[in-house]
Design an enzyme around this catalytic site. Structure first.
Site, PDB file in Angstrom:
ATOM      1  N   GLY A  55      76.923  26.635  52.426  1.00  0.00           N
ATOM      2  CA  GLY A  55      77.976  27.643  52.378  1.00  0.00           C
ATOM      3  C   GLY A  55      77.934  28.313  51.034  1.00  0.00           C
ATOM      4  O   GLY A  55      76.979  28.155  50.273  1.00  0.00           O
ATOM      5  N   THR A  56      78.969  29.070  50.749  1.00  0.00           N
ATOM      6  CA  THR A  56      79.037  29.757  49.472  1.00  0.00           C
ATOM      7  C   THR A  56      79.357  28.779  48.346  1.00  0.00           C
ATOM      8  O   THR A  56      79.058  29.026  47.194  1.00  0.00           O
ATOM      9  CB  THR A  56      80.114  30.841  49.535  1.00  0.00           C
ATOM     10  OG1 THR A  56      79.986  31.511  50.781  1.00  0.00           O
ATOM     11  CG2 THR A  56      79.944  31.853  48.427  1.00  0.00           C
ATOM     12  N   PHE A  57      79.981  27.669  48.705  1.00  0.00           N
ATOM     13  CA  PHE A  57      80.483  26.796  47.663  1.00  0.00           C
ATOM     14  C   PHE A  57      79.797  25.447  47.581  1.00  0.00           C
ATOM     15  O   PHE A  57      80.081  24.663  46.707  1.00  0.00           O
ATOM     16  CB  PHE A  57      81.996  26.603  47.840  1.00  0.00           C
ATOM     17  CG  PHE A  57      82.689  27.911  47.911  1.00  0.00           C
ATOM     18  CD1 PHE A  57      82.848  28.680  46.779  1.00  0.00           C
ATOM     19  CD2 PHE A  57      83.138  28.409  49.132  1.00  0.00           C
ATOM     20  CE1 PHE A  57      83.450  29.912  46.846  1.00  0.00           C
ATOM     21  CE2 PHE A  57      83.746  29.645  49.200  1.00  0.00           C
ATOM     22  CZ  PHE A  57      83.900  30.399  48.050  1.00  0.00           C
ATOM     23  N   SER A  58      78.921  25.191  48.514  1.00  0.00           N
ATOM     24  CA  SER A  58      78.213  23.916  48.465  1.00  0.00           C
ATOM     25  C   SER A  58      76.982  23.952  49.347  1.00  0.00           C
ATOM     26  O   SER A  58      76.848  24.811  50.208  1.00  0.00           O
ATOM     27  CB  SER A  58      79.133  22.792  48.951  1.00  0.00           C
ATOM     28  OG  SER A  58      79.197  22.792  50.365  1.00  0.00           O
ATOM     29  N   LYS A  78      77.038  16.203  49.371  1.00  0.00           N
ATOM     30  CA  LYS A  78      77.567  17.551  49.192  1.00  0.00           C
ATOM     31  C   LYS A  78      77.413  17.958  47.735  1.00  0.00           C
ATOM     32  O   LYS A  78      78.081  17.416  46.857  1.00  0.00           O
ATOM     33  CB  LYS A  78      79.036  17.604  49.632  1.00  0.00           C
ATOM     34  CG  LYS A  78      79.683  18.969  49.455  1.00  0.00           C
ATOM     35  CD  LYS A  78      81.040  19.052  50.134  1.00  0.00           C
ATOM     36  CE  LYS A  78      81.708  20.404  49.892  1.00  0.00           C
ATOM     37  NZ  LYS A  78      82.951  20.580  50.644  1.00  0.00           N
ATOM     38  N   ASP A 165      91.847  25.207  55.357  1.00  0.00           N
ATOM     39  CA  ASP A 165      90.619  25.771  55.934  1.00  0.00           C
ATOM     40  C   ASP A 165      90.265  25.039  57.222  1.00  0.00           C
ATOM     41  O   ASP A 165      89.115  24.658  57.440  1.00  0.00           O
ATOM     42  CB  ASP A 165      89.487  25.699  54.901  1.00  0.00           C
ATOM     43  CG  ASP A 165      88.352  26.684  55.212  1.00  0.00           C
ATOM     44  OD1 ASP A 165      88.548  27.586  56.047  1.00  0.00           O
ATOM     45  OD2 ASP A 165      87.262  26.525  54.627  1.00  0.00           O
TER      46      ASP A 165
HETATM   47  P1  ADP Z   1      81.708  23.776  52.432  1.00  0.00           P
HETATM   48  O1  ADP Z   1      82.815  23.630  51.471  1.00  0.00           O
HETATM   49  O2  ADP Z   1      80.492  24.394  51.846  1.00  0.00           O
HETATM   50  O3  ADP Z   1      82.135  24.411  53.729  1.00  0.00           O
HETATM   51  P2  ADP Z   1      81.736  21.261  53.899  1.00  0.00           P
HETATM   52  O4  ADP Z   1      82.325  20.057  53.269  1.00  0.00           O
HETATM   53  O5  ADP Z   1      82.564  21.945  54.940  1.00  0.00           O
HETATM   54  O6  ADP Z   1      81.270  22.279  52.762  1.00  0.00           O
HETATM   55  O7  ADP Z   1      80.346  20.885  54.548  1.00  0.00           O
HETATM   56  C1  ADP Z   1      79.528  21.880  55.098  1.00  0.00           C
HETATM   57  C2  ADP Z   1      78.873  21.375  56.365  1.00  0.00           C
HETATM   58  O8  ADP Z   1      78.082  20.235  56.089  1.00  0.00           O
HETATM   59  C3  ADP Z   1      79.864  20.909  57.426  1.00  0.00           C
HETATM   60  O9  ADP Z   1      80.303  21.985  58.217  1.00  0.00           O
HETATM   61  C4  ADP Z   1      79.037  19.917  58.206  1.00  0.00           C
HETATM   62  O10 ADP Z   1      78.211  20.588  59.150  1.00  0.00           O
HETATM   63  C5  ADP Z   1      78.162  19.307  57.147  1.00  0.00           C
HETATM   64  N1  ADP Z   1      78.794  18.067  56.658  1.00  0.00           N
HETATM   65  C6  ADP Z   1      79.695  17.947  55.676  1.00  0.00           C
HETATM   66  N2  ADP Z   1      80.047  16.665  55.502  1.00  0.00           N
HETATM   67  C7  ADP Z   1      79.355  15.950  56.408  1.00  0.00           C
HETATM   68  C8  ADP Z   1      79.268  14.555  56.752  1.00  0.00           C
HETATM   69  N3  ADP Z   1      79.978  13.633  56.097  1.00  0.00           N
HETATM   70  N4  ADP Z   1      78.450  14.194  57.756  1.00  0.00           N
HETATM   71  C9  ADP Z   1      77.723  15.110  58.403  1.00  0.00           C
HETATM   72  N5  ADP Z   1      77.732  16.414  58.128  1.00  0.00           N
HETATM   73  C10 ADP Z   1      78.541  16.845  57.152  1.00  0.00           C
HETATM   74 MG    MG Z   2      83.379  23.806  55.225  1.00  0.00          MG
END
Ligand code: ADP
Ligand code: MG
Ligand code: ZN
Length: 558
Positions: A55-58, A78, A165
């Site tokens: 994403g934009t933030f991670s 992450k 969110d």
């Molecule tokens: P962002 O802040 O960039 O949106 P997220 O925490 O939502 O970051 O994580 C982005 C994506 O990574 C999630 O939509 C999911 O598909 C995947 N993801 C995040 N955490 C997990 C996890 N614990 N197990 C599996 N996939 C994950």
């Molecule tokens: Mg997210």
């Protein structure tokens, strides 16, 4: 976390291929090497296998670790963008550590940091991409999905966490194993009595209009990034696990075309974010605005957008006679009804009310500071109208939008690049009069150029799902083609247009199949719950714990 010391030699950073299934694309390999470089400790514990989200933030990676008992376990790493504010990072971590690990909320295993690089380690949860499954879920699956989402919300709301969110990408769902996990506290804020210490800090800063909006600003590209590997700026994700759509609110023409192409496979959204804010109209709108300011502040940008959307409202083809019709657009901006603390400007009288121009008095008004992060299509009316008092009810609205997708089989349901468009789309479903009434209660005045009737949620969902004929007159004409006016991009090239019209509500299912999936005998109760989640007034909107008491869940045990 008990892990064996070294499973991977830390001296070289060659990425091992994921043995069995696939070859890692070159740019993902580079990203993985980069992560090993900036957080070298990782290499002593993890073998990073793939990138699973960006994403934009991670960026989120899949990694394997050998545990002390010799078993191997998968983790999600992450990697937060290095510009994330330390307080923000601390708040996200604290939400996970304090509230996570139970009740369908993702837990955290560990956290690594080197300089400004932070990596949050979580247990990996395999999950489906919502858009791939939304059309194929049975009614029972939908009922369980929403029940589990509500449990997660009840849990975090107990801690005074407002997630801000809530959307399918942040609620992981493993269909086979019936597992659910709420993730991503990157935008979370605290209620006044939050248990999360770090959120108290975030909140007080947010009220000052400080950095907590940083994520939004980054999304608009205002912030300079620290050195990143070349492909980090390229949002294209080529991992085999499907990544969520990247967080972005600026539609470019190119992106729109991409979206149109994707529509071929994906269930179509009910609303599109078409040309109300196209670059052209935006520019013209800017020219139109009088005022001494050269650099617009946020609110002025919104005002200008409205001017432009008024002048460039979308002509719509009605399916039968092909006559053009104006799509409803907001003719004026939102105004605080309560007088603000007196300033010189406030003593002047506004001369633009109910016109399509913006006077200098309004142009020089101070920006209303209210948290406004998240994804437009999931934002509650009080968020869209920048109401300063926002509580856990905003997450309940987003849950309602998810339920709307689950019941109609359409995702995303509201697709808007802009808050005014999002608000218009809400009014199209929930009624303009009702929306205006509700907004009044939280001190906002909305003006809409055309009255939009409130729709019956069951008829709407069943029609969009293809369970009900489109042409029986129970829905406004826009829906009879099962396509909303704003979805038709006036200047979309014809091939893209063709793609859109081909991708109807998917293959119409045979009656037997529908019966098997339980869609032929959906109780009124679920629509009653939907109505209570999509309550326009946050004060009366159902809470998560009340929703779990709803008769629709009476036979579901914890
Ligand atoms: P962002 O802040 O960039 O949106 P997220 O925490 O939502 O970051 O994580 C982005 C994506 O990574 C999630 O939509 C999911 O598909 C995947 N993801 C995040 N955490 C997990 C996890 N614990 N197990 C599996 N996939 C994950
Ligand atoms: Mg997210
Ligand atoms: Zn004015």
């Amino acid at each position: 976390m008990e892990v064996a010391s070294t499973v991977r030699s830390s001296s070289h950073h060659t990425v091992e291929k994921n043995k069995s299934r696939h070859k890692i694309p070159r740019d993902v390999e580079k990203d993985i090497e980069y992560l090993y470089e900036v957080v070298p400790q990782l290499s002593q514990i993890f073998r990073i296998v793939d990138k699973i989200g960006e994403g934009t933030f991670s960026s989120v990676y899949l990694a394997e670790a050998q545990m002390t008992d010799g078993s191997r376990k998968m983790f999600a790493l992450k990697h937060l963008i290095p510009t994330s504010h330390p307080m923000r990072i601390a708040a996200e971590l604290q939400c996970l550590t304090v509230a996570g690990g139970t009740e369908n909320v993702m837990g955290v295993t560990y956290c690594f940091r080197k300089e400004h690089h932070v990596v949050i380690v979580m247990p990996y949860m395999e999950h489906q991409t919502f858009v791939d499954i939304v059309g194929s879920l049975s009614f029972e699956e939908v009922r369980h999905y929403i029940c589990h989402l509500l449990k997660a919300l009840r849990h975090i709301h107990k801690f005074g966490i407002i997630h801000r969110d809530i959307k399918p990408n942040n609620f992981l769902f493993n269909r086979q194993r019936r597992e659910y996990a709420l993730v991503d506290f990157g935008l979370a804020q605290g209620t006044p009595d939050t248990h999360i210490e770090q959120l108290k800090v975030v909140k007080s800063n947010a009220n000052k209009g400080g950095w907590s909006s940083g994520r939004v600003e980054v999304a608009h590209g205002k912030q300079k990034l620290l050195p990143l590997p070349p492909n980090t700026r390229n949002p294209a994700v080529q991992s085999t696990t499907k990544a969520p759509a990247k967080r972005s609110c600026l539609p470019s023409r190119m992106k729109l075309t991409k979206e149109l192409l994707v529509l071929d496979k994906a269930p179509r959204s009910v609303f599109g974010e078409r040309n109300l804010n196209s670059t052209n109209s935006h520019k013209t709108g800017t020219d139109k605005v009088e005022g001494p300011l050269s650099k617009p502040k946020k609110e002025e940008v919104i005002l200008r957008k409205i001017v432009s959307s008024k002048r460039y409202s979308v002509p719509v083809k009605t399916p039968l006679n092909g006559q053009k019709q104006k799509a409803p657009v907001l003719s004026q901006t939102l105004r605080s009804q309560k007088p603000k603390p007196a300033t010189v400007n406030q003593t002047l009288t506004c001369s633009c009310y109910m016109t399509d121009r913006i006077c200098n008095v309004c142009l020089s008004r101070k920006q209303q500071v209210a948290p406004r992060a998240g994804t437009p299509g999931f934002r509650a009316p009080e968020v869209l109208t920048k109401c300063p008092n926002q509580g856990t009810a905003i997450d309940m609205w987003s849950a309602g939008v998810i339920l709307l997708s689950l019941l109609s089989g359409r995702y995303p349901f509201f697709k808007a690049s802009d808050d005014m468009i999002a608000l218009t789309q809400i009014m199209t479903i929930r009624g303009s009069r009702e929306t205006i009434e509700a907004a009044k209660k939280f001190g906002k005045s909305i003006v809409c150029s055309r009255e939009l009737p409130r729709l019956d949620l069951r008829i709407l969902c069943e029609t969009l799902r293809g369970l009900r004929s489109c042409d029986d007159g129970s829905l406004p004409v826009e829906f009879q083609s099962s396509r909303h006016p704003t979805e038709v991009k006036q200047d979309a090239d014809s091939s893209a247009k063709k793609q859109m019209s081909q991708s109807g509500s998917g293959s119409l299912k045979r009656p037997a199949e529908l019966q098997e999936m339980g869609w032929d005998k959906v109780s009124d109760e679920i629509y009653d719950l939907l109505d209570k989640l999509l309550d326009l007034n946050p004060v009366t909107r159902i809470t998560a714990s009340m929703a779990l008491q709803h008769p629709v869940f009476k036979d579901i045990k914890d």
